[in-house]
Write a protein that holds these residues in place. Sequence first.
Motif, PDB file in Angstrom:
ATOM      1  N   CYS A  53      -3.139  -1.061  -8.928  1.00  0.00           N
ATOM      2  CA  CYS A  53      -3.046  -2.429  -8.283  1.00  0.00           C
ATOM      3  C   CYS A  53      -1.993  -3.353  -8.931  1.00  0.00           C
ATOM      4  N   SER A  54      -1.716  -2.858 -10.421  1.00  0.00           N
ATOM      5  CA  SER A  54      -0.720  -3.966 -10.896  1.00  0.00           C
ATOM      6  C   SER A  54       0.539  -3.454 -11.069  1.00  0.00           C
ATOM      7  N   ARG A  56       3.741  -2.132  -8.993  1.00  0.00           N
ATOM      8  CA  ARG A  56       4.086  -2.475  -7.535  1.00  0.00           C
ATOM      9  C   ARG A  56       4.834  -0.912  -7.191  1.00  0.00           C
ATOM     10  N   SER A  59       9.019  -1.244  -1.963  1.00  0.00           N
ATOM     11  CA  SER A  59       8.912  -2.116  -0.773  1.00  0.00           C
ATOM     12  C   SER A  59       9.468  -1.354   0.219  1.00  0.00           C
ATOM     13  N   ARG A 101      -1.158  -1.992   2.829  1.00  0.00           N
ATOM     14  CA  ARG A 101      -0.716  -1.265   1.446  1.00  0.00           C
ATOM     15  C   ARG A 101      -1.773  -0.058   0.813  1.00  0.00           C
ATOM     16  N   ARG A 200      -1.652 -12.180  -2.784  1.00  0.00           N
ATOM     17  CA  ARG A 200      -1.661 -12.424  -4.155  1.00  0.00           C
ATOM     18  C   ARG A 200      -2.252 -14.091  -4.081  1.00  0.00           C
ATOM     19  N   ASP A 242       6.006  -9.501   1.965  1.00  0.00           N
ATOM     20  CA  ASP A 242       5.763  -8.767   0.754  1.00  0.00           C
ATOM     21  C   ASP A 242       5.468  -9.475  -0.275  1.00  0.00           C
ATOM     22  N   SER A 243       4.036  -9.439  -0.617  1.00  0.00           N
ATOM     23  CA  SER A 243       3.439 -10.547  -1.404  1.00  0.00           C
ATOM     24  C   SER A 243       4.023 -10.063  -2.796  1.00  0.00           C
ATOM     25  N   ASP A 244       4.237  -8.884  -3.537  1.00  0.00           N
ATOM     26  CA  ASP A 244       4.564  -8.418  -4.593  1.00  0.00           C
ATOM     27  C   ASP A 244       5.809  -9.225  -4.831  1.00  0.00           C
ATOM     28  N   THR A 245       6.820  -8.693  -3.862  1.00  0.00           N
ATOM     29  CA  THR A 245       8.249  -9.411  -4.411  1.00  0.00           C
ATOM     30  C   THR A 245       8.557 -10.883  -3.856  1.00  0.00           C
ATOM     31  N   PRO A 285       4.366  -3.163  -0.081  1.00  0.00           N
ATOM     32  CA  PRO A 285       4.884  -1.999  -1.086  1.00  0.00           C
ATOM     33  C   PRO A 285       4.073  -0.737  -0.664  1.00  0.00           C
TER      34      PRO A 285
END
Length: 292
Positions: A53-54, A56, A59, A101, A200, A242-245, A285
């Motif tokens: 989960c942590s 990434r 994308s 995702r 997030r 894209d919540s991660d980037t 991602p």
Amino acid sequence: CAGISLAARSVSPVESAWHEPVPGPREPRAVNPHPALGRATAGILTIVAVAACSTRGPSHVYWAESSGAALHDLAVDSGERRTLDAHVDKDETVVGLAYDRFTDYLFLRLAPGDVIRIVNRPANSRVRDLKLTPEVALSPGETPANSLDITVRSRNRHIFAIDPRATGFVEFTLEGKMVRKIRMAAPPPGPVGGLGFDQRRDRLVVLFAGSPAVLAEVTLDGVIAHQTNLAAAVHPISLGCDSDTGEYFVPLADGAIGAFDRDGHLLHRHPVPAGATPAAIGAGPRAFLRLF
């Protein structure tokens, strides 16, 4: 994460047409007769889950042409492009798109008929269709006041659809049970032009088709937590998040796909093939670990 069952028509925003089950929440397991071994195993699985989960994955942006002829897969970092089978019939058009995702599934809202088709991207297969009821669907001949975009909250696989008649949203489960209607007391000017989900911050990300276009983070209570003007002209019909980037993907007025940051700055332009027009966008991602 939701299993599949049919809910009463009076409370459900969708009717589920059975095909292949979508991965849902796991039911409690039987008691482990070896608790020490169970605790050790659980600890290992927790470490793996947290790492998955942590960390990434790459994308990707998924977008459909207005003709519905093709579904495109863009790897943002490498620039690699692929054309996918959208599993769209000749008389159907993609008007909304979301990516989950955790399952690596695509959710395509189709017209006419107001159907959400779930596609297993790795297996290149249809999973099943969700037929929308009048609460979020269009009546024959009705012109929507807003975009027909959709989004998915990956933590529980709830789907959010834009109200086609007012500035609001409907949340429902894959079981066909409505969770809530979300209304905004003081939305920015302009119709809703796209919908994404910030995994997030656990908020909706809403594109408003004003002049200039506005990107707003909206809580599930309908309160705007953050908003910004987009610094480039857009064609506000869909939104990928894209919540991660921290990048938000919107069709640009010149036909390309633009990547914006949270403050509305245009970070990148992604050209599209000649003659193609993006009609619906999803992003996120790629999953390292798929959940079933």
